[in-house]
Scaffold this motif. Structure first.
Motif: not given
Length: 218
Positions: A14-19, A40-47, A56-63, A81-86
């Motif tokens: 459960a604690q394994t990161t997305i990357a 925090t401040q991570a950038h993900w695309q096409d997931l 209890d996850c921190q996604f602030s200022d991520s994309t 401040l999460v960005k949800v572009s497209l």
């Protein structure tokens, strides 16, 4: 299943990161749990996340760009401040989450919505925008909704109960049969919004008279 696949599955917790999960199993996640991650401040695309849970996850200022969230659940997460572009959302629920400053208009929305895309319960959504979106039957229950833009949107049959709408904007907004029971501090011009069939608590509904050129006396 191959030995490599068995090893990869065993390494996922459960604690394994997305990357780490992307490197182990690819970009599609089904029925998985993510707990206590700091992205925090991570950038993900096409997931793509389907029937996943985030606790209890921190996604602030991520994309999250061009990502898909289908029937997912967020509990106690910070997505300010999460960005949800497209990105695409369908059947996603947020419980006790912080979602300050999110521009939901940047997400990808189908021309025809077949199901309510969002459920928010006991969340903070201040300074966000739903301007011009068609989000009929959305649930926004017991939330803090200060300075949020609902102008020119469609929220027919929405559940807005017990929420605080201080300084939020409604203009040319469709609110047919929406439920504002026990909601507070809304400012809705009855001539500039469609509110037929909407429900309001008796004590708070007096706010609807603010749009009339009248003086109330005791």
């Amino acid at each position: 299943m191959t030995t490599d696949a068995n090893t990869s599955a065993a390494n996922i917790t459960a604690q394994t990161t997305i990357a780490q999960r992307v490197s182990l199993q690819g970009r599609h996640f089904f029925a998985q749990q993510f707990i206590g991650l700091d992205e925090t401040q991570a950038h993900w695309q096409d997931l793509e996340f389907e029937e996943c849970e985030f606790h209890d996850c921190q996604f602030s200022d991520s994309t999250f760009r061009q990502c898909k969230f289908i029937d997912c659940r967020f509990v106690g997460c910070n997505l300010s401040l999460v960005k949800v572009s497209l990105s695409h959302f369908n059947g996603v629920s947020f419980e006790e989450c912080k979602l300050v400053g999110v521009d939901w208009t940047r997400a990808s929305w189908p021309r025809v919505a077949f199901a309510a895309p969002f459920t928010f319960k006991a969340c903070i959504l201040n300074d966000s925008s739903f301007m011009g979106l068609k989000l009929d039957e959305m649930v926004l229950e017991a939330c803090k909704v200060h300075d949020v833009d609902f102008r020119e949107g469609s929220f027919n049959r929405a559940n807005f109960t017990f929420s605080d709408f201080r300084h939020s904007l409604f203009g040319r907004t469709e609110l047919l049969e929406a439920d504002f029971s026990e909601a507070t501090d809304y400012d809705i011009d009855i001539f500039n919004n469609k509110i037929k069939g909407a429900k309001f608590s008796r004590d708070e509904a007096i706010r609807l008279l603010n749009s009339l050129d009248i003086t109330l006396v005791d």
